[in-house]
Design a protein around this motif. Sequence first.
Motif, PDB file in Angstrom:
ATOM      1  N   UNK A 121      29.139  37.679  50.715  1.00 53.14           N
ATOM      2  CA  UNK A 121      28.318  38.539  51.569  1.00 53.14           C
ATOM      3  C   UNK A 121      27.744  39.730  50.814  1.00 53.14           C
ATOM      4  N   UNK A 122      28.350  40.105  49.715  1.00 56.21           N
ATOM      5  CA  UNK A 122      27.916  41.273  48.954  1.00 56.21           C
ATOM      6  C   UNK A 122      26.928  40.888  47.855  1.00 56.21           C
ATOM      7  N   UNK A 123      27.319  39.945  47.017  1.00 59.05           N
ATOM      8  CA  UNK A 123      26.509  39.607  45.841  1.00 59.05           C
ATOM      9  C   UNK A 123      25.679  38.344  46.002  1.00 59.05           C
ATOM     10  N   UNK A 124      26.054  37.470  46.924  1.00 59.16           N
ATOM     11  CA  UNK A 124      25.344  36.206  47.088  1.00 59.16           C
ATOM     12  C   UNK A 124      25.841  35.123  46.157  1.00 59.16           C
ATOM     13  N   UNK A 125      26.904  35.395  45.423  1.00 58.50           N
ATOM     14  CA  UNK A 125      27.460  34.424  44.480  1.00 58.50           C
ATOM     15  C   UNK A 125      27.965  33.199  45.216  1.00 58.50           C
ATOM     16  N   UNK A 126      27.629  32.003  44.703  1.00 56.13           N
ATOM     17  CA  UNK A 126      27.978  30.751  45.364  1.00 56.13           C
ATOM     18  C   UNK A 126      29.297  30.155  44.925  1.00 56.13           C
ATOM     19  N   UNK A 127      29.811  30.607  43.799  1.00 57.70           N
ATOM     20  CA  UNK A 127      31.070  30.065  43.285  1.00 57.70           C
ATOM     21  C   UNK A 127      32.155  31.120  43.374  1.00 57.70           C
ATOM     22  N   UNK A 128      33.390  30.661  43.443  1.00 59.92           N
ATOM     23  CA  UNK A 128      34.510  31.591  43.507  1.00 59.92           C
ATOM     24  C   UNK A 128      34.567  32.331  44.828  1.00 59.92           C
ATOM     25  N   UNK A 129      34.167  31.663  45.892  1.00 59.88           N
ATOM     26  CA  UNK A 129      34.107  32.260  47.228  1.00 59.88           C
ATOM     27  C   UNK A 129      35.482  32.194  47.890  1.00 59.88           C
ATOM     28  N   UNK A 130      35.951  33.308  48.434  1.00 61.21           N
ATOM     29  CA  UNK A 130      37.216  33.346  49.154  1.00 61.21           C
ATOM     30  C   UNK A 130      36.890  33.402  50.637  1.00 61.21           C
ATOM     31  N   UNK A 131      37.136  32.314  51.321  1.00 58.90           N
ATOM     32  CA  UNK A 131      36.707  32.142  52.707  1.00 58.90           C
ATOM     33  C   UNK A 131      37.316  33.173  53.652  1.00 58.90           C
ATOM     34  N   UNK A 132      38.582  33.491  53.453  1.00 53.97           N
ATOM     35  CA  UNK A 132      39.273  34.421  54.353  1.00 53.97           C
ATOM     36  C   UNK A 132      38.600  35.793  54.389  1.00 53.97           C
ATOM     37  N   UNK A 133      38.042  36.205  53.266  1.00 54.82           N
ATOM     38  CA  UNK A 133      37.430  37.530  53.173  1.00 54.82           C
ATOM     39  C   UNK A 133      35.906  37.479  53.170  1.00 54.82           C
ATOM     40  N   UNK A 134      35.330  36.333  52.882  1.00 56.33           N
ATOM     41  CA  UNK A 134      33.877  36.192  52.878  1.00 56.33           C
ATOM     42  C   UNK A 134      33.215  36.792  51.653  1.00 56.33           C
ATOM     43  N   UNK A 135      33.995  36.970  50.576  1.00 55.94           N
ATOM     44  CA  UNK A 135      33.460  37.540  49.350  1.00 55.94           C
ATOM     45  C   UNK A 135      33.889  36.704  48.146  1.00 55.94           C
ATOM     46  N   UNK A 136      33.238  36.955  47.017  1.00 53.12           N
ATOM     47  CA  UNK A 136      33.572  36.213  45.801  1.00 53.12           C
ATOM     48  C   UNK A 136      34.820  36.791  45.147  1.00 53.12           C
ATOM     49  N   UNK A 137      35.362  36.049  44.203  1.00 50.40           N
ATOM     50  CA  UNK A 137      36.585  36.461  43.519  1.00 50.40           C
ATOM     51  C   UNK A 137      36.389  37.764  42.752  1.00 50.40           C
ATOM     52  N   UNK A 138      35.188  37.985  42.241  1.00 46.15           N
ATOM     53  CA  UNK A 138      34.913  39.176  41.447  1.00 46.15           C
ATOM     54  C   UNK A 138      34.920  40.420  42.334  1.00 46.15           C
ATOM     55  N   UNK A 139      34.225  40.340  43.455  1.00 45.83           N
ATOM     56  CA  UNK A 139      34.198  41.463  44.395  1.00 45.83           C
ATOM     57  C   UNK A 139      35.587  41.673  44.992  1.00 45.83           C
ATOM     58  N   UNK A 140      36.286  40.568  45.258  1.00 45.65           N
ATOM     59  CA  UNK A 140      37.646  40.662  45.794  1.00 45.65           C
ATOM     60  C   UNK A 140      38.542  41.457  44.849  1.00 45.65           C
ATOM     61  N   UNK A 141      38.458  41.143  43.574  1.00 43.24           N
ATOM     62  CA  UNK A 141      39.294  41.840  42.592  1.00 43.24           C
ATOM     63  C   UNK A 141      38.947  43.326  42.516  1.00 43.24           C
ATOM     64  N   UNK A 142      37.656  43.629  42.492  1.00 44.61           N
ATOM     65  CA  UNK A 142      37.228  45.030  42.424  1.00 44.61           C
ATOM     66  C   UNK A 142      37.718  45.807  43.641  1.00 44.61           C
ATOM     67  N   UNK A 143      37.524  45.230  44.819  1.00 44.22           N
ATOM     68  CA  UNK A 143      37.915  45.917  46.053  1.00 44.22           C
ATOM     69  C   UNK A 143      39.424  46.030  46.173  1.00 44.22           C
ATOM     70  N   UNK A 144      40.151  44.992  45.750  1.00 39.45           N
ATOM     71  CA  UNK A 144      41.609  45.026  45.836  1.00 39.45           C
ATOM     72  C   UNK A 144      42.174  46.113  44.921  1.00 39.45           C
ATOM     73  N   UNK A 146      40.628  48.747  43.956  1.00 35.18           N
ATOM     74  CA  UNK A 146      40.190  50.051  44.467  1.00 35.18           C
ATOM     75  C   UNK A 146      40.909  50.419  45.763  1.00 35.18           C
ATOM     76  N   UNK A 147      41.665  49.465  46.328  1.00 35.29           N
ATOM     77  CA  UNK A 147      42.396  49.734  47.566  1.00 35.29           C
ATOM     78  C   UNK A 147      41.549  49.627  48.814  1.00 35.29           C
ATOM     79  N   UNK A 148      40.439  48.913  48.746  1.00 42.64           N
ATOM     80  CA  UNK A 148      39.539  48.773  49.889  1.00 42.64           C
ATOM     81  C   UNK A 148      39.929  47.619  50.814  1.00 42.64           C
ATOM     82  N   UNK A 149      40.868  46.772  50.391  1.00 46.51           N
ATOM     83  CA  UNK A 149      41.324  45.660  51.210  1.00 46.51           C
ATOM     84  C   UNK A 149      42.742  45.952  51.674  1.00 46.51           C
ATOM     85  N   UNK A 150      42.925  46.246  52.956  1.00 48.43           N
ATOM     86  CA  UNK A 150      44.268  46.572  53.435  1.00 48.43           C
ATOM     87  C   UNK A 150      45.223  45.398  53.317  1.00 48.43           C
TER      88      UNK A 150
END
Length: 89
Positions: free
Chosen positions: A53-76, A78-82
């Motif tokens: 939903x953030x970058x539009x990346x088609x690979x490495x998508x994590x369905x539960x969060x709706x974001x890619x693995x890269x954004x997931x790692x950055x947000x995790x 940074x403490x943005x994912x509770x």
Amino acid sequence: MAKESVKARDKKRRLLVQKYATKRAALKAQGDYVALDKLPKNASPVRLRNRCNITGRGRGYIRKFGISRIVFRQWALAGKLPGIRKASW
């Protein structure tokens, strides 16, 4: 980051799938494959691809969060994912 045209195309497909969902279901139930074939190709849910939903990346998508693995790692990190924290054992 995906091109804006790719994101726009994906959004357009999602709207078409939603628009024709009931009509497709009715035609499938009737077995009217000729009429089903006349619907737009992008109205088929098979043509959808899960994208971040953030970058539009088609690979490495994590369905539960709706974001890619890269954004997931950055947000995790940074403490943005509770409830998510880096594993250590």
